[in-house]
Write a protein that holds these residues in place. Sequence first.
Motif, PDB file in Angstrom:
ATOM      1  N   ASP A   1       3.060  14.724 -32.951  1.00  0.00           N
ATOM      2  CA  ASP A   1       3.961  15.588 -32.185  1.00  0.00           C
ATOM      3  C   ASP A   1       5.325  15.748 -32.862  1.00  0.00           C
ATOM      4  O   ASP A   1       5.898  16.839 -32.862  1.00  0.00           O
ATOM      5  CB  ASP A   1       4.145  15.053 -30.762  1.00  0.00           C
ATOM      6  N   THR A   2       5.843  14.681 -33.431  1.00  0.00           N
ATOM      7  CA  THR A   2       7.148  14.758 -34.094  1.00  0.00           C
ATOM      8  C   THR A   2       7.108  15.747 -35.248  1.00  0.00           C
ATOM      9  O   THR A   2       8.048  16.515 -35.461  1.00  0.00           O
ATOM     10  CB  THR A   2       7.567  13.368 -34.620  1.00  0.00           C
TER      11      THR A   2
ATOM     12  N   LEU B   1       8.556  21.054 -37.409  1.00  0.00           N
ATOM     13  CA  LEU B   1       8.131  22.357 -37.923  1.00  0.00           C
ATOM     14  C   LEU B   1       8.663  23.487 -37.044  1.00  0.00           C
ATOM     15  O   LEU B   1       9.172  24.489 -37.549  1.00  0.00           O
ATOM     16  CB  LEU B   1       6.602  22.419 -38.005  1.00  0.00           C
ATOM     17  N   ALA B   2       8.585  23.309 -35.747  1.00  0.00           N
ATOM     18  CA  ALA B   2       9.098  24.323 -34.818  1.00  0.00           C
ATOM     19  C   ALA B   2      10.600  24.509 -35.016  1.00  0.00           C
ATOM     20  O   ALA B   2      11.104  25.635 -34.996  1.00  0.00           O
ATOM     21  CB  ALA B   2       8.785  23.923 -33.377  1.00  0.00           C
ATOM     22  N   ALA B   3      11.323  23.425 -35.222  1.00  0.00           N
ATOM     23  CA  ALA B   3      12.766  23.513 -35.443  1.00  0.00           C
ATOM     24  C   ALA B   3      13.065  24.277 -36.732  1.00  0.00           C
ATOM     25  O   ALA B   3      13.989  25.105 -36.770  1.00  0.00           O
ATOM     26  CB  ALA B   3      13.383  22.114 -35.490  1.00  0.00           C
TER      27      ALA B   3
ATOM     28  N   PHE C   1      -4.738  18.774 -40.012  1.00  0.00           N
ATOM     29  CA  PHE C   1      -4.309  19.320 -38.729  1.00  0.00           C
ATOM     30  C   PHE C   1      -4.419  18.259 -37.639  1.00  0.00           C
ATOM     31  O   PHE C   1      -3.490  18.066 -36.845  1.00  0.00           O
ATOM     32  CB  PHE C   1      -5.148  20.543 -38.381  1.00  0.00           C
ATOM     33  N   GLU C   2      -5.547  17.568 -37.586  1.00  0.00           N
ATOM     34  CA  GLU C   2      -5.763  16.547 -36.558  1.00  0.00           C
ATOM     35  C   GLU C   2      -4.825  15.356 -36.730  1.00  0.00           C
ATOM     36  O   GLU C   2      -4.487  14.694 -35.754  1.00  0.00           O
ATOM     37  CB  GLU C   2      -7.217  16.073 -36.589  1.00  0.00           C
TER      38      GLU C   2
END
Length: 65
Positions: A46-47, A52-54, A41-42
């Motif tokens: 950001d990319t 993942l959001a996309a 996780f750490e």
Amino acid sequence: MTKLLEQAIAKVSKLSDEQQDAIAARLLAELEDEQAWESRFEATIDTQWDNLAALVRQEIESDTI
């Protein structure tokens, strides 16, 4: 050590050696897994979060159409 952990250890100490070892093995595996997850996780940049959001957005859109 917290009171709750002290209570758990007191209860476990009353079990047979085999039961204690089984519980200890599960606990150690869980701690190891948690540490590995935290490290991954750490290390996420950001990319990667953006990608993942996309992907999630695409999946949501494909499910609603």
